[in-house]
Design an enzyme around this catalytic site. Structure first.
Site, mmCIF file in Angstrom:
data_model
loop_
_atom_site.group_PDB
_atom_site.id
_atom_site.type_symbol
_atom_site.label_atom_id
_atom_site.label_comp_id
_atom_site.label_asym_id
_atom_site.label_seq_id
_atom_site.Cartn_x
_atom_site.Cartn_y
_atom_site.Cartn_z
ATOM 1 N N HIS B 81 67.968 14.266 16.375
ATOM 2 C CA HIS B 81 67.118 13.096 16.603
ATOM 3 C C HIS B 81 67.399 12.493 17.982
ATOM 4 O O HIS B 81 68.542 12.389 18.390
ATOM 5 C CB HIS B 81 67.394 12.069 15.497
ATOM 6 C CG HIS B 81 66.333 11.031 15.374
ATOM 7 N ND1 HIS B 81 66.149 10.029 16.287
ATOM 8 C CD2 HIS B 81 65.369 10.843 14.436
ATOM 9 C CE1 HIS B 81 65.133 9.266 15.913
ATOM 10 N NE2 HIS B 81 64.644 9.738 14.796
ATOM 11 N N GLY B 162 72.727 -7.396 29.121
ATOM 12 C CA GLY B 162 73.973 -6.657 29.277
ATOM 13 C C GLY B 162 74.136 -6.006 30.634
ATOM 14 O O GLY B 162 73.345 -6.261 31.548
ATOM 15 N N LYS B 165 74.774 -0.839 33.748
ATOM 16 C CA LYS B 165 75.282 0.530 33.701
ATOM 17 C C LYS B 165 75.591 0.895 32.255
ATOM 18 O O LYS B 165 75.804 0.018 31.410
ATOM 19 C CB LYS B 165 76.527 0.691 34.581
ATOM 20 C CG LYS B 165 77.717 -0.156 34.145
ATOM 21 C CD LYS B 165 78.805 -0.164 35.197
ATOM 22 C CE LYS B 165 79.929 0.863 34.943
ATOM 23 N NZ LYS B 165 80.662 0.744 33.697
ATOM 24 N N ALA B 170 79.665 3.708 23.925
ATOM 25 C CA ALA B 170 78.720 3.085 22.990
ATOM 26 C C ALA B 170 77.276 3.297 23.394
ATOM 27 O O ALA B 170 76.357 3.039 22.611
ATOM 28 C CB ALA B 170 79.011 1.591 22.857
ATOM 29 N N GLY B 171 77.023 3.762 24.608
ATOM 30 C CA GLY B 171 75.661 4.003 25.052
ATOM 31 C C GLY B 171 74.860 2.730 25.228
ATOM 32 O O GLY B 171 75.404 1.705 25.637
#
Lengths: 297, 297
Positions: B81, B162, B165, B170-171
């Site tokens: 996915h 946020g 980068k 955690a992406g």
């Protein structure tokens, strides 16, 4: 989580203070939710709708019966609606995760306490009836407080629980488990009440129509239309769509059609799910697929 | 009582211990109800369905995002996915007594904490999108973790909340308020997939059919039937009955009819009430007349 609906009727519809004392038994109780309080001054009667889990609901109902027996004096009661007790009738209906048999058990538990601890005679009706002639509440309550008081110690007239004589001030109480009742009205494209009467006759149980359907044809003065007015006593067994489609078929022969319909008061969601199942041809739809149903688990 | 449905997706579908740690954030919390946990090993992804009141739901979701960021390392993640973060996507859907605007506000509250406290870049999509080209989740997530990581500090590619980068382990996370989505399939009395494709084309929004309907014609191998498979993105505005009746009309021209249908997964009760309103001609039926709805107040 098992849920029961209870719609107790109390013989006080005028004195707000007394009504408030009775209803207080259902407020701020864990596992019990008061949905509606409908006092009626002409009837001198208050109908309460409450839903709850078995144990806390039984506790709350018992509390309300005690309050009513302390606050209402049946020897002084007057009102248009037939009545025989301070707490006149306590119907229990299974809503979720509970069987009719379990509701009957709970009605007997209620009756036992009301009879032995509160000293009030109790008659069991509908699904809780131990005798066929007590199924029908109207028959049980025939003659009302005064009539029941007169005959209550006669053979075959004695109550199912409690003393075999009337509680002078609290009267007698009827308790019964029953299926949810849905009030359904269908308006026709005609003001001819005879057509509504013919359709009612053709679709109702007692004259050869659908089981679980009680129907009458009436004329609505304010809208000048004829209406088929119904009480549906088991919408699981005889769902709304079947009634709707049969009325369409019967109406067609008189050259009329349905203009609009109404469900009066509350309905269990299952009755509407059955309608969706039929018209959307949902063979395998499960009630658990309804998001809101999952929140009641 | 305002209620929101949240269906967060986490990029772990194999390690039961990690999944259990993430899901624990939704268990035994007042005002939060975990409805479903669906881990998928091939996708290496777990879809959680939870319903709750705004404040406790936001708290629980934040807890789960924190756990996922500690337990999942996106540099090591593999699965079929598309994904870009440990907590990959957080969709919020209004269920009851809450507006879409309020859900958007909550999505921003979530994004703010995840961005500033957890140091994870957040992209806002669907109703929460601040830019038209971010409405579509597939576009936001294009290139997945690896692709997003590469372009995230470029002009026009920066996240809404946020750091500008990627959080290596955690992406990135996508958060969006959206309407409830109903998956609806209609099976036809034919095995000819071309007929299903033609019907799908005629009834769906993008080729001139009904708004809010995405439809495809497919062939079901196991049943040897053609199916119109649909995603309905707004069943309030475009109700099920209208889709059903239009499919009947389109099917008739090819000499086929509907054999059966299915709703896949959960549906809000309002979608079924609308079906009953139409077929039973209930002009004035209110959702509050559904007994179970009253229990959720």
């Amino acid at each position: 989580m098992p849920l029961i609906e209870c719609v107790p009727n109390y013989s006080e519809g005028r004195d707000k203070e007394v009504i408030e004392k009775i209803v207080a038994n259902f407020k701020d109780k864990d596992g019990v939710k008061l949905l509606d309080t409908s006092p009626d001054e002409d009837h001198n009667r208050t109908v309460v709708t409450v839903v709850g889990e078995p144990e806390p609901l039984v506790e709350a109902v018992l509390g309300s019966v005690k309050t009513a027996s302390e606050e209402i004096d049946m020897t002084q009661h007057e009102g248009e609606h037939p009545r025989m007790g301070a707490t006149d009738v306590i119907p229990l209906t299974p809503v979720k995760d509970i069987t009719m048999e379990e509701c009957v058990d709970l009605s007997e538990k209620l009756a036992d306490v009301i009879g032995s601890e509160f000293n009030i005679p109790v008659f069991m009706y509908e699904e809780s009836a131990n005798r066929k002639d007590r199924k029908n509440l109207a028959k049980v309550r025939k003659g009302e407080y005064e009539g029941v008081k007169k005959r209550i110690n006669e053979d075959g007239e004695q109550p199912d629980y409690g003393p075999k004589k009337m509680n002078e001030s609290a009267g007698a109480t009827a308790i019964g488990a029953r299926k949810p009742l849905v009030a359904y009205n269908v308006n026709l494209s005609t003001s001819d009440v005879d057509i509504a009467k013919k359709i009612a006759k053709n679709i109702r149980q007692r004259s050869g129509g659908l089981k679980n359907v009680k129907a009458l044809g009436i004329y609505l003065d304010d809208r000048d239309v004829a209406q088929v007015t119904m009480n549906l006593v088991d919408v699981n067994q005889t769902p709304l769509y079947r009634i709707q489609e049969l009325i369409k078929i019967e109406a067609a022969r008189y050259g009329v059609h349905i203009t609009d319909c109404e469900i009066v008061g509350l309905t269990p969601v299952e009755a509407l799910i059955d309608v969706a199942r039929y018209y959307l041809q949902l063979d395998s739809f499960d009630s658990e697929q309804v998001l809101e149903n999952r929140l009641l688990e």
